[in-house]
Design an enzyme around this catalytic site. Sequence first.
Site, mmCIF file in Angstrom:
data_model
loop_
_atom_site.group_PDB
_atom_site.id
_atom_site.type_symbol
_atom_site.label_atom_id
_atom_site.label_comp_id
_atom_site.label_asym_id
_atom_site.label_seq_id
_atom_site.Cartn_x
_atom_site.Cartn_y
_atom_site.Cartn_z
ATOM 1 N N LEU A 1 0.875 -1.169 0.000
ATOM 2 C CA LEU A 1 0.000 0.000 0.000
ATOM 3 C C LEU A 1 0.915 1.223 0.000
ATOM 4 O O LEU A 1 1.881 1.271 0.764
ATOM 5 C CB LEU A 1 -0.893 0.026 1.250
ATOM 6 N N ASP A 2 0.615 2.211 -0.843
ATOM 7 C CA ASP A 2 1.490 3.386 -0.877
ATOM 8 C C ASP A 2 1.277 4.247 0.354
ATOM 9 O O ASP A 2 0.372 4.002 1.168
ATOM 10 C CB ASP A 2 1.323 4.172 -2.181
ATOM 11 N N ALA A 3 2.098 5.257 0.523
ATOM 12 C CA ALA A 3 2.074 6.085 1.733
ATOM 13 C C ALA A 3 0.727 6.779 1.938
ATOM 14 O O ALA A 3 0.315 6.994 3.075
ATOM 15 C CB ALA A 3 3.196 7.117 1.683
#
Length: 153
Positions: free
Chosen positions: A106-108
């Site tokens: 999951l990206d930031a």
Amino acid sequence: MEPIRISKYFTDCGVMSRRAADAAVEAGEVKVNGLVAVLGQKITPGVDTVTWKGKKITPAADQQKICIMLNKPRGYVCSRDAQGAIGTVYDLLPPKYRYANYVGRLDADSEGLLIFTNNGSLGQSIGHPSGGIEKEYWVTLDQAFDNSVLIQL
């Protein structure tokens, strides 16, 4: 025991991810029975001796397979290096579980379920499309959109 790839052996021992193990092999840091290992090489656990940077790699006798579910908040990255973000998902885990590998990414700016495990087979079956596990994502947009772009989303 059946022969397995060195990279799988490293993850099964809880030492590092498969990618990191492959990088260590490519860097010449891994030996099997005293000889420099090659990428994709198979070993037989309990028969072959595997070393990394001179240290013998063995499965911990008391190491249990673990599976941790974490609700990742925004601002943390799925990486062992912070890369300018608030921190990494490993900062959210108790120190005794920081050897586990996350499944997926999951990206930031995303939040949601993230799974950690030291069971390479479980991680592969959950994370790889061939495992057939459907992933759902909820997206909030800051503007209306036309249904013609739905496929792109």
